[in-house]
Write a protein that holds these residues in place. Structure first.
Motif, PDB file in Angstrom:
ATOM      1  N   ALA A 198      -2.933  -3.286  11.126  1.00  0.00           N
ATOM      2  CA  ALA A 198      -1.598  -3.818  10.856  1.00  0.00           C
ATOM      3  C   ALA A 198      -1.154  -4.828  11.901  1.00  0.00           C
ATOM      4  N   MET A 199      -1.797  -4.853  13.062  1.00  0.00           N
ATOM      5  CA  MET A 199      -1.405  -5.805  14.109  1.00  0.00           C
ATOM      6  C   MET A 199      -1.741  -7.248  13.725  1.00  0.00           C
ATOM      7  N   LEU A 200      -2.839  -7.421  12.986  1.00  0.00           N
ATOM      8  CA  LEU A 200      -3.313  -8.786  12.713  1.00  0.00           C
ATOM      9  C   LEU A 200      -2.258  -9.637  12.008  1.00  0.00           C
ATOM     10  N   PRO A 201      -1.684  -9.192  10.876  1.00  0.00           N
ATOM     11  CA  PRO A 201      -0.666 -10.038  10.239  1.00  0.00           C
ATOM     12  C   PRO A 201       0.617 -10.143  11.063  1.00  0.00           C
ATOM     13  N   TYR A 202       0.882  -9.196  11.952  1.00  0.00           N
ATOM     14  CA  TYR A 202       2.068  -9.317  12.809  1.00  0.00           C
ATOM     15  C   TYR A 202       1.929 -10.521  13.732  1.00  0.00           C
ATOM     16  N   TYR A 203       0.758 -10.703  14.322  1.00  0.00           N
ATOM     17  CA  TYR A 203       0.557 -11.807  15.256  1.00  0.00           C
ATOM     18  C   TYR A 203       0.128 -13.101  14.560  1.00  0.00           C
ATOM     19  N   PHE A 204      -0.602 -12.980  13.445  1.00  0.00           N
ATOM     20  CA  PHE A 204      -1.168 -14.166  12.800  1.00  0.00           C
ATOM     21  C   PHE A 204      -0.997 -14.098  11.287  1.00  0.00           C
ATOM     22  N   GLY A 205       0.214 -13.955  10.819  1.00  0.00           N
ATOM     23  CA  GLY A 205       0.364 -13.907   9.369  1.00  0.00           C
ATOM     24  C   GLY A 205       1.742 -13.474   8.959  1.00  0.00           C
ATOM     25  N   ASN A 206       1.782 -12.642   7.939  1.00  0.00           N
ATOM     26  CA  ASN A 206       3.046 -12.208   7.345  1.00  0.00           C
ATOM     27  C   ASN A 206       3.369 -10.793   7.817  1.00  0.00           C
ATOM     28  N   PRO A 207       4.469 -10.602   8.558  1.00  0.00           N
ATOM     29  CA  PRO A 207       4.832  -9.251   9.008  1.00  0.00           C
ATOM     30  C   PRO A 207       5.032  -8.272   7.855  1.00  0.00           C
ATOM     31  N   GLY A 208       5.286  -8.805   6.660  1.00  0.00           N
ATOM     32  CA  GLY A 208       5.396  -7.919   5.502  1.00  0.00           C
ATOM     33  C   GLY A 208       4.094  -7.176   5.240  1.00  0.00           C
ATOM     34  N   GLN A 209       2.960  -7.834   5.507  1.00  0.00           N
ATOM     35  CA  GLN A 209       1.669  -7.160   5.363  1.00  0.00           C
ATOM     36  C   GLN A 209       1.501  -6.076   6.428  1.00  0.00           C
ATOM     37  N   THR A 210       2.074  -6.326   7.601  1.00  0.00           N
ATOM     38  CA  THR A 210       2.038  -5.305   8.646  1.00  0.00           C
ATOM     39  C   THR A 210       2.761  -4.056   8.178  1.00  0.00           C
ATOM     40  N   VAL A 211       3.923  -4.236   7.569  1.00  0.00           N
ATOM     41  CA  VAL A 211       4.682  -3.094   7.062  1.00  0.00           C
ATOM     42  C   VAL A 211       3.858  -2.325   6.030  1.00  0.00           C
ATOM     43  N   ALA A 212       3.216  -3.061   5.110  1.00  0.00           N
ATOM     44  CA  ALA A 212       2.423  -2.410   4.057  1.00  0.00           C
ATOM     45  C   ALA A 212       1.253  -1.626   4.645  1.00  0.00           C
ATOM     46  N   LEU A 213       0.553  -2.213   5.604  1.00  0.00           N
ATOM     47  CA  LEU A 213      -0.585  -1.523   6.220  1.00  0.00           C
ATOM     48  C   LEU A 213      -0.132  -0.306   7.024  1.00  0.00           C
ATOM     49  N   ALA A 214       0.980  -0.441   7.736  1.00  0.00           N
ATOM     50  CA  ALA A 214       1.496   0.692   8.501  1.00  0.00           C
ATOM     51  C   ALA A 214       1.918   1.821   7.574  1.00  0.00           C
ATOM     52  N   GLU A 215       2.527   1.483   6.474  1.00  0.00           N
ATOM     53  CA  GLU A 215       2.932   2.516   5.518  1.00  0.00           C
ATOM     54  C   GLU A 215       1.714   3.178   4.883  1.00  0.00           C
ATOM     55  N   ALA A 216       0.647   2.398   4.655  1.00  0.00           N
ATOM     56  CA  ALA A 216      -0.600   2.981   4.140  1.00  0.00           C
ATOM     57  C   ALA A 216      -1.189   3.955   5.152  1.00  0.00           C
ATOM     58  N   ALA A 217      -1.089   3.607   6.426  1.00  0.00           N
ATOM     59  CA  ALA A 217      -1.572   4.509   7.480  1.00  0.00           C
ATOM     60  C   ALA A 217      -0.778   5.806   7.483  1.00  0.00           C
ATOM     61  N   LEU A 218       0.537   5.700   7.401  1.00  0.00           N
ATOM     62  CA  LEU A 218       1.392   6.890   7.440  1.00  0.00           C
ATOM     63  C   LEU A 218       1.220   7.764   6.198  1.00  0.00           C
ATOM     64  N   ALA A 219       0.750   7.156   5.094  1.00  0.00           N
ATOM     65  CA  ALA A 219       0.576   7.916   3.855  1.00  0.00           C
ATOM     66  C   ALA A 219      -0.718   8.720   3.833  1.00  0.00           C
ATOM     67  N   VAL A 220      -1.627   8.475   4.781  1.00  0.00           N
ATOM     68  CA  VAL A 220      -2.917   9.169   4.780  1.00  0.00           C
ATOM     69  C   VAL A 220      -2.740  10.666   4.954  1.00  0.00           C
TER      70      VAL A 220
END
Length: 453
Positions: free
Chosen positions: A250-272
């Motif tokens: 989730a760090m990658l889109p935060y630094y080099f992309g769309n922070p919205g993707q960071t939110v989606a990846l972080a939520e996917a992590a929390l859903a595991v």
């Protein structure tokens, strides 16, 4: 040195390899150990190949562990050519027994190697024994020695210890060898428990490669390596690891992309998993920081509270090992969250506490530099542009030259972009020139993969 065409049969009853009787390796049909045992006694791989009727290249690959011997017919040739007693390798006593059961083993009315109805029980048991030995060989030949797996895991643990303080180029060069070894071991079928451990180390290695590439600014390749890490973590079946690699990705889109993707990846992590873990706290903190950057104020504050609660439940103690989540790393993430929320007073407080915990000679200098760049953005927001530019320049300059990578230079550029042109002073121009000079130097050192402005 052996000069004849035959190997001394006494070796197989009295020989020792790696401190253990060679008979143990014969029983396991460990042809790699057998070939190495002979080579240590002066028998060339070319001579071994000639004795067992295989190519010299194949003999060398077997000795290196690159190729496994599973075919019964080849095992028989090895036993005969190297004067190994057949019973020592579980190959039976009758040399006229067919080498394989054949493809019709389970054909209707009986099969090759099994008797027709009414035949003597001794023949039937012999055929079943051959089948059992074949199954045992298929299972045992693919197994990784316990110590070999332990050594790989120890090496990965050492990489995680040095990773935070090492330059990404150095780490990538160190990670390559272990990635290749794990790849070679994983290409062969392994028992489930062994494969789970191999996939676990593969996930950690891939995550370190991805993170190093992200720091260098090679976004496309970093994204591919994070994908590999997620695949490997899922294959391991270990929930905390599955959470961790998604939180890191989730760090990658935060630094080099769309922070919205960071939110989606972080939520996917929390859903595991609902089980509290330090990796879950990391995912929650990453989500909070990205929501703040997106301007979702209420959601970000709620996410900050969630991250704090999860850290209180399962955060790590003070450590600088990669991918762990101690209090100072929580503060690092909260620094970004409060900075983007515009809550500069809370951001300054969190940053001061983080600087204290990281210390005056931090083992993880990149974290400290990124926190300082958060502070620069806070200073811009508080209309202290000159101080902001000077703080940002110092944050970059305090890093070792090989650590002035694109992830740092991009954040320094963000500081410049945040300063209104009407407030530009000599310090801002100096920061711009310094970042440009760092990028040019980084290209010559190979520490950046992204074109400069």
């Amino acid at each position: 040195m052996v000069v004849g065409l035959q190997v001394d049969p006494d070796w197989w009853s009295s020989g020792v390899w790696n401190g253990r009787p060679i008979g143990e390796f014969l029983r396991r049909r460990d042809v790699t150990a057998i070939f190495r045992f002979l080579h240590a006694r002066g028998v060339s791989y070319g001579r071994i190949a000639g004795l067992v009727d295989i190519s010299a290249n194949r003999a060398a690959e077997i000795a290196k562990g690159v190729r496994q011997v599973t075919a019964y017919e080849v095992l028989e040739r090895i036993a005969v050519g190297l004067s190994i007693p057949r019973p020592a390798m579980g190959l039976g006593r009758d040399e006229d027994t067919p080498a394989t059961c054949g493809p019709d083993l389970m054909a209707a009315g009986g099969g090759a190697g099994l008797p027709p109805a009414g035949a003597g029980a001794g023949v039937e048991v012999s055929g079943l024994a051959r089948l059992r030995l074949g199954l045992d060989e298929a299972l045992a030949s693919a197994s990784v020695a316990p110590r070999q797996l332990e050594l790989v895991e120890e090496s990965v643990g050492e990489h995680m210890r040095v990773y935070p303080s090492a330059s990404p180029q150095v780490m990538l060069s160190l990670l390559v060898a272990d990635c290749r070894e794990v790849q070679a071991l994983s290409l062969r079928r392994q028992p489930a428990a062994v494969q789970s451990r191999l996939s676990g180390v593969a996930a950690l290695l891939a995550t370190m490669c991805a993170d190093a590439l992200m720091r260098l600014g090679d976004v496309a390749e970093a994204r591919r390596w994070y994908g590999t890490a997620i695949h490997a973590a899922d294959d391991s079946g270990r929930a905390p690891l599955r959470v961790l690699v998604r939180a890191q990705a989730a760090m990658l889109p935060y630094y080099f992309g769309n922070p919205g993707q960071t939110v989606a990846l972080a939520e996917a992590a929390l859903a595991v998993t609902s089980t509290a873990s330090s990796a879950g706290a990391l995912a929650a903190a990453g989500r909070a920081r990205a929501l703040a950057r997106l301007g979702a104020t209420e959601q970000a504050r709620s996410a900050i509270d969630q991250a704090r609660r999860m850290f209180d439940q399962a955060g790590d103690g003070d450590t600088d090992v990669a991918f762990r989540f101690p209090a100072k790393r929580l503060l690092f993430y909260l620094s970004g969250a409060y900075t983007w929320l515009g809550d500069t007073s809370e951001a300054y407080r969190v940053q001061d506490e983080a600087f204290r915990l990281y210390g005056v000679a931090p083992t993880v200098p990149i974290d400290v530099a990124l926190i300082a760049l958060d502070r620069s953005l806070c200073l811009v927001r508080d209309q202290r542009a000159t101080e902001a530019a000077a703080t940002a320049r110092d944050a970059v300059a305090d890093l070792p030259e090989t650590q002035r990578t694109e992830i740092i230079l991009t954040r320094a550029t963000d500081v410049v972009s945040a300063i209104p042109e009407g407030n530009w002073r000599s310090e801002v121009a100096a920061l711009t020139d310094y970042v440009r000079a760092c990028r040019e130097r980084a290209r010559s050192l190979g520490t950046t993969a992204v074109p400069g402005p």
